[in-house]
Design a protein around this motif. Structure first.
Motif, PDB file in Angstrom:
ATOM      1  N   ARG A  10       0.824  -1.207   0.000  1.00 57.57           N
ATOM      2  CA  ARG A  10       0.000   0.000   0.000  1.00 57.57           C
ATOM      3  C   ARG A  10       0.856   1.254   0.000  1.00 57.57           C
ATOM      4  N   ALA A  11       1.931   1.226   0.791  1.00 60.86           N
ATOM      5  CA  ALA A  11       2.738   2.433   0.936  1.00 60.86           C
ATOM      6  C   ALA A  11       3.396   2.810  -0.384  1.00 60.86           C
ATOM      7  N   ILE A  12       3.913   1.830  -1.113  1.00 56.73           N
ATOM      8  CA  ILE A  12       4.651   2.177  -2.324  1.00 56.73           C
ATOM      9  C   ILE A  12       3.705   2.627  -3.433  1.00 56.73           C
ATOM     10  N   GLY A  13       2.453   2.167  -3.376  1.00 58.90           N
ATOM     11  CA  GLY A  13       1.505   2.546  -4.421  1.00 58.90           C
ATOM     12  C   GLY A  13       0.691   3.776  -4.080  1.00 58.90           C
ATOM     13  N   GLU A  14       0.837   4.268  -2.871  1.00 61.27           N
ATOM     14  CA  GLU A  14       0.033   5.412  -2.447  1.00 61.27           C
ATOM     15  C   GLU A  14       0.391   6.640  -3.291  1.00 61.27           C
ATOM     16  N   ALA A  15      -0.649   7.308  -3.808  1.00 57.76           N
ATOM     17  CA  ALA A  15      -0.338   8.341  -4.791  1.00 57.76           C
ATOM     18  C   ALA A  15      -0.660   9.758  -4.336  1.00 57.76           C
ATOM     19  N   LEU A  16      -1.937  10.086  -4.263  1.00 53.28           N
ATOM     20  CA  LEU A  16      -2.279  11.506  -4.197  1.00 53.28           C
ATOM     21  C   LEU A  16      -1.956  12.128  -2.846  1.00 53.28           C
ATOM     22  N   ALA A  17      -2.058  11.359  -1.763  1.00 58.87           N
ATOM     23  CA  ALA A  17      -1.705  11.913  -0.459  1.00 58.87           C
ATOM     24  C   ALA A  17      -0.253  12.369  -0.479  1.00 58.87           C
ATOM     25  N   VAL A  18       0.589  11.499  -1.036  1.00 61.35           N
ATOM     26  CA  VAL A  18       2.011  11.802  -1.085  1.00 61.35           C
ATOM     27  C   VAL A  18       2.289  12.911  -2.093  1.00 61.35           C
ATOM     28  N   ALA A  19       1.549  12.873  -3.209  1.00 60.46           N
ATOM     29  CA  ALA A  19       1.775  13.869  -4.257  1.00 60.46           C
ATOM     30  C   ALA A  19       1.549  15.282  -3.731  1.00 60.46           C
ATOM     31  N   LEU A  20       0.555  15.426  -2.843  1.00 58.85           N
ATOM     32  CA  LEU A  20       0.243  16.766  -2.346  1.00 58.85           C
ATOM     33  C   LEU A  20       1.350  17.323  -1.453  1.00 58.85           C
ATOM     34  N   VAL A  21       2.070  16.450  -0.734  1.00 54.84           N
ATOM     35  CA  VAL A  21       3.030  16.973   0.235  1.00 54.84           C
ATOM     36  C   VAL A  21       4.483  16.861  -0.233  1.00 54.84           C
ATOM     37  N   LEU A  22       4.740  16.233  -1.401  1.00 59.79           N
ATOM     38  CA  LEU A  22       6.127  16.150  -1.838  1.00 59.79           C
ATOM     39  C   LEU A  22       6.571  17.460  -2.488  1.00 59.79           C
TER      40      LEU A  22
ATOM     41  N   ARG B 185      13.113  19.093   2.168  1.00 62.65           N
ATOM     42  CA  ARG B 185      12.931  20.012   1.041  1.00 62.65           C
ATOM     43  C   ARG B 185      12.157  19.306  -0.053  1.00 62.65           C
ATOM     44  N   PRO B 186      11.501  20.105  -0.933  1.00 65.90           N
ATOM     45  CA  PRO B 186      10.670  19.489  -1.971  1.00 65.90           C
ATOM     46  C   PRO B 186      11.400  18.381  -2.704  1.00 65.90           C
ATOM     47  N   ASN B 187      10.689  17.292  -2.893  1.00 62.10           N
ATOM     48  CA  ASN B 187      11.337  16.116  -3.429  1.00 62.10           C
ATOM     49  C   ASN B 187      10.343  15.356  -4.304  1.00 62.10           C
ATOM     50  N   VAL B 188      10.747  14.198  -4.773  1.00 62.93           N
ATOM     51  CA  VAL B 188       9.912  13.461  -5.722  1.00 62.93           C
ATOM     52  C   VAL B 188       9.796  12.004  -5.313  1.00 62.93           C
ATOM     53  N   ASN B 189       8.784  11.336  -5.861  1.00 68.77           N
ATOM     54  CA  ASN B 189       8.771   9.875  -5.886  1.00 68.77           C
ATOM     55  C   ASN B 189       8.042   9.443  -7.155  1.00 68.77           C
ATOM     56  N   ILE B 190       7.851   8.158  -7.321  1.00 67.12           N
ATOM     57  CA  ILE B 190       7.277   7.675  -8.586  1.00 67.12           C
ATOM     58  C   ILE B 190       5.857   8.184  -8.768  1.00 67.12           C
ATOM     59  N   THR B 191       5.014   7.935  -7.757  1.00 67.04           N
ATOM     60  CA  THR B 191       3.590   8.210  -7.944  1.00 67.04           C
ATOM     61  C   THR B 191       3.317   9.703  -8.094  1.00 67.04           C
ATOM     62  N   GLN B 192       4.077  10.536  -7.385  1.00 62.87           N
ATOM     63  CA  GLN B 192       3.848  11.970  -7.482  1.00 62.87           C
ATOM     64  C   GLN B 192       4.091  12.444  -8.912  1.00 62.87           C
ATOM     65  N   GLN B 193       5.189  11.968  -9.525  1.00 66.15           N
ATOM     66  CA  GLN B 193       5.500  12.397 -10.889  1.00 66.15           C
ATOM     67  C   GLN B 193       4.460  11.905 -11.882  1.00 66.15           C
ATOM     68  N   ILE B 194       4.002  10.654 -11.710  1.00 67.16           N
ATOM     69  CA  ILE B 194       2.975  10.144 -12.621  1.00 67.16           C
ATOM     70  C   ILE B 194       1.711  10.985 -12.486  1.00 67.16           C
ATOM     71  N   ALA B 195       1.269  11.188 -11.235  1.00 68.65           N
ATOM     72  CA  ALA B 195       0.020  11.907 -11.017  1.00 68.65           C
ATOM     73  C   ALA B 195       0.099  13.319 -11.588  1.00 68.65           C
ATOM     74  N   ALA B 196       1.266  13.951 -11.438  1.00 75.39           N
ATOM     75  CA  ALA B 196       1.359  15.344 -11.855  1.00 75.39           C
ATOM     76  C   ALA B 196       1.496  15.490 -13.359  1.00 75.39           C
ATOM     77  N   ASN B 197       2.211  14.586 -14.009  1.00 74.06           N
ATOM     78  CA  ASN B 197       2.613  14.866 -15.398  1.00 74.06           C
ATOM     79  C   ASN B 197       2.136  13.892 -16.451  1.00 74.06           C
ATOM     80  N   PHE B 198       1.690  12.701 -16.060  1.00 73.75           N
ATOM     81  CA  PHE B 198       1.427  11.660 -17.056  1.00 73.75           C
ATOM     82  C   PHE B 198       0.507  12.141 -18.176  1.00 73.75           C
ATOM     83  N   GLN B 199      -0.601  12.787 -17.773  1.00 79.20           N
ATOM     84  CA  GLN B 199      -1.629  13.070 -18.763  1.00 79.20           C
ATOM     85  C   GLN B 199      -1.219  14.096 -19.806  1.00 79.20           C
ATOM     86  N   GLU B 200      -0.306  14.993 -19.449  1.00 75.78           N
ATOM     87  CA  GLU B 200       0.041  16.053 -20.400  1.00 75.78           C
ATOM     88  C   GLU B 200       1.094  15.601 -21.397  1.00 75.78           C
ATOM     89  N   THR B 201       1.574  14.373 -21.259  1.00 75.56           N
ATOM     90  CA  THR B 201       2.672  13.964 -22.118  1.00 75.56           C
ATOM     91  C   THR B 201       2.169  13.120 -23.274  1.00 75.56           C
TER      92      THR B 201
END
Lengths: 309, 315
Positions: free
Chosen positions: B234-246, B263-279
């Motif tokens: 669950r933790a590794i797949g968790e997306a939007l909660a983490v996306a909001l605070v990264l 300091r502001p940082n990244v993980n897999i799900t945050q980047q997918i959630a933020a950018n996938f659709q525009e690419t």
């Protein structure tokens, strides 16, 4: 450690008694300390949960009582509320028949063994897939390949994939709770399996099935990551239609947009955005509490009925 | 007269047998649909994921590079997903280090020692929290955890205005998201241990703590392990909660100090959630590869948990 290890066998009389007493004392002290630590941990967890619920409801309260929050402007959540319930009903309409049918096959028809294991393994695997990844899958398969576009239908089908394992498990439990005597009685009277299921098994499993439906409803209302790619983050102009082929947002995706990628791009000020987000959080928490309470009430009703019978 | 009646009966039973047959086939299809879904999830995501390696991106560059910019917003497209994967791994591990003692400690107290009123309060709370929407927890992290973390970490980050976003807060958010699941599965596995194990231990003169620590926990160690592994999933797949605070776009440049957590940082799900659709095109393939990486990790975890639960004595 056992008493033998701690107290050498050679020691006798006074020495042995006092050694034993010391040991018991030490064990009692360890026991007390361990129990205190465990209860503190439990207290911390419970306090965290209670604090979160109270904080979210209190924080959202001022927003909840303002009438603009229930309106249709950017500061209102009427469209999102409508969409959330729309997608909830649309998903349940697809999810319940399919997963109930699957559960019926597993419980009533399938011989025990390999086949059930395969289905259960598939269910376990699917329930482990992150919802974001399922959202991407739904985007590719339903929105692009099946030409549904980014739409409510694509969202509902993605939610079907997401909730199928849970619903299947809940319905299997529901059907499993029906005593075998009932089935055997119906079959002995010459009913076919399907007739026995329709007339005997399903009616007596109904309350547990309803509990299952309610529990999946909680998951559907709270889901967000699977929807951002399949249902989009925006509403078309007229959102209050039953058209399943338009994109739309829900309470959760709108909250994500307000505080995430869309922060500062809406017509709201930053503090208004936070207020709306707090309101949405409170609404979601209250909905979840209601869902949980009603599932419990039905559970209690079932218990009463079975103990009365 | 009798003949027609019996033919009618025969027809009727034939018809009902036919409908039984048809319904059983429909039910079978619905059950098999589940297998079809999981196989097509794996197939479709896999089929998209290898394409990025045919667009001039090497395997090593992708998984060990540290600059992630598939659209080329800052010049040339770069496909270094190493930082994102590291972000997911670090936040997940840190979160689980906090979750495990709390979840198992609470579960043990809950099943072995708690008075009835504690159970009556805690049980519904756990049930509500296993289904809590992740965006709500993300929002909670934004408005409550980030300001606190920012204040605490100010001396380390040198009063960074965006301090507080990042791995530390993401870890805490993950803790809230994963704790209820791990807790409720742990409770289930402790409850599956039969009372005779406890009675035997107590009858031999154990204290309650010895009974829990030496008898009950070892008896269900494998299924507690399952709970922990599912927590990881669950933790590794968790997306939007983490996306909001990264709140980051890149992993901070090497060398790191402790400040990297704040300091502001990244993980897999945050980047997918933020950018996938525009690419589109190659950039989107890069995101599919990320999704497939995530999928493979969770499949491995599910297999481990399956193996462990097959080893557990009490289910």
């Amino acid at each position: 450690m056992s008493l033998q290890e701690a107290v050498p066998a050679q020691t006798t009389g006074e020495g042995r008694t006092s050694a034993l007493r010391r040991l018991t004392q030490r064990l009692a002290v360890t026991n007390t300390i361990a129990l205190i630590i465990l209860s503190l941990i439990t207290l911390a967890v419970a306090a965290l949960f209670i604090w979160i619920i109270i904080y979210l409801i209190v924080e959202g309260f001022t927003t909840l009582i303002s009438p603009t929050f229930w309106g249709t402007t950017d500061a209102g959540i009427a469209p999102q509320l409508f969409n959330t319930f729309y997608i909830l009903i649309l998903t349940e309409l697809i999810l319940v028949p399919i997963s109930l049918a699957g559960a019926i096959y597993l419980v009533e028809y399938s011989p025990q063994g390999r086949f059930i294991d395969v289905i259960h393994f598939a269910a376990e695997t699917l329930s482990g897939v992150p919802s974001l990844v399922l959202g991407m899958f739904g985007f590719l398969v339903f929105a692009v390949y099946a030409h549904m576009g980014i739409s409510r239908l694509a969202g509902a089908l993605t939610l079907l994939c997401l909730n199928f394992p849970l619903a299947l498990r809940l319905f299997e439990q529901a059907l499993g709770s029906v005593p075998n005597d009932l089935r055997e009685g119906a079959l002995a009277l010459g009913a076919t399996r399907w007739r026995a299921i329709r007339t005997v098994v399903l009616p007596s499993a109904t309350p547990v099935i309803i509990t299952g439906v309610i529990l999946t409803a909680g998951k559907i209302i709270g889901e967000s990551a699977a929807l951002i790619f399949t249902m989009g983050l925006f509403n078309p102009n007229n959102v209050f239609t039953l058209n399943p082929l338009i994109p739309s947002n829900t309470l959760t995706t709108w909250l994500y947009y307000l505080k995430g990628p869309g922060a500062g791009t809406t017509s709201l000020t930053s503090s208004q955005e936070t207020a709306v987000a707090a309101g949405i959080s409170a609404v979601l928490i209250i909905l979840l509490l209601l869902i949980n309470l009603s599932a419990r009430a039905i559970g209690r009703f079932i218990q009463l009925r079975t103990t009365a019978a | 007269m009798q003949v027609t009646e019996s033919t009618q009966q025969a027809q009727h039973s034939q018809r009902s047998r036919l409908s039984d047959r048809i319904m059983s086939i429909i039910f079978l299809i619905c059950a098999v649909l589940l297998v079809v879904i999981i196989l097509s999830v794996i197939f479709f995501i896999a089929s998209q994921s290898w394409q990025v390696f045919f667009q001039g991106v090497t395997f090593i560059e992708y998984f060990f590079g540290s600059f992630w910019d598939p659209t080329g917003a800052s010049g040339n497209p770069e496909f270094g997903a190493g930082g994102l994967i590291l972000g997911s791994v670090i936040t997940t591990i840190c979160a689980m280090i906090i979750v495990v003692p709390f979840a198992i400690g609470t579960a043990v107290f809950f099943t072995e020692a708690a008075p009835n009123w504690v159970i009556r309060i805690l049980q519904p709370l756990i049930e509500v929290f296993t289904g809590i929407p992740s965006v709500v927890i993300g929002f909670l992290g934004l408005v409550t955890i980030i300001p606190v973390v920012q204040k605490i970490s100010a001396p380390i980050t040198g009063n960074l205005p965006t301090g507080g976003y990042g791995w530390a807060t993401a870890t805490l958010v993950l803790v809230i998201m994963v704790l209820p699941t791990t807790l409720s599965i742990s409770i289930d596995s402790l409850r599956a241990v039969p009372g005779s194990v406890r009675e035997a231990s107590l009858a031999l003169g154990s204290t309650r703590w010895q009974m829990m620590w030496r008898a009950v926990i070892p008896a269900c160690a494998a299924s507690l392990g399952t709970a922990v592994v599912l927590g990881f999933t669950r933790a590794i797949g968790e997306a939007l909660a983490v996306a909001l605070v990264l709140g980051g776009a890149q992993i901070p440049a090497w060398p790191w100090t402790l400040a990297v957590f704040f300091r502001p940082n990244v993980n897999i799900t945050q980047q997918i959630a933020a950018n996938f659709q525009e690419t589109s095109g190659t950039a989107q393939y890069a995101y599919w590869t990320l999704a497939f990486t995530l999928l493979v990790i969770t499949l491995i975890f599910v297999s481990i948990s399956r193996f462990m639960s097959s080893r557990s004595v009490y289910k």
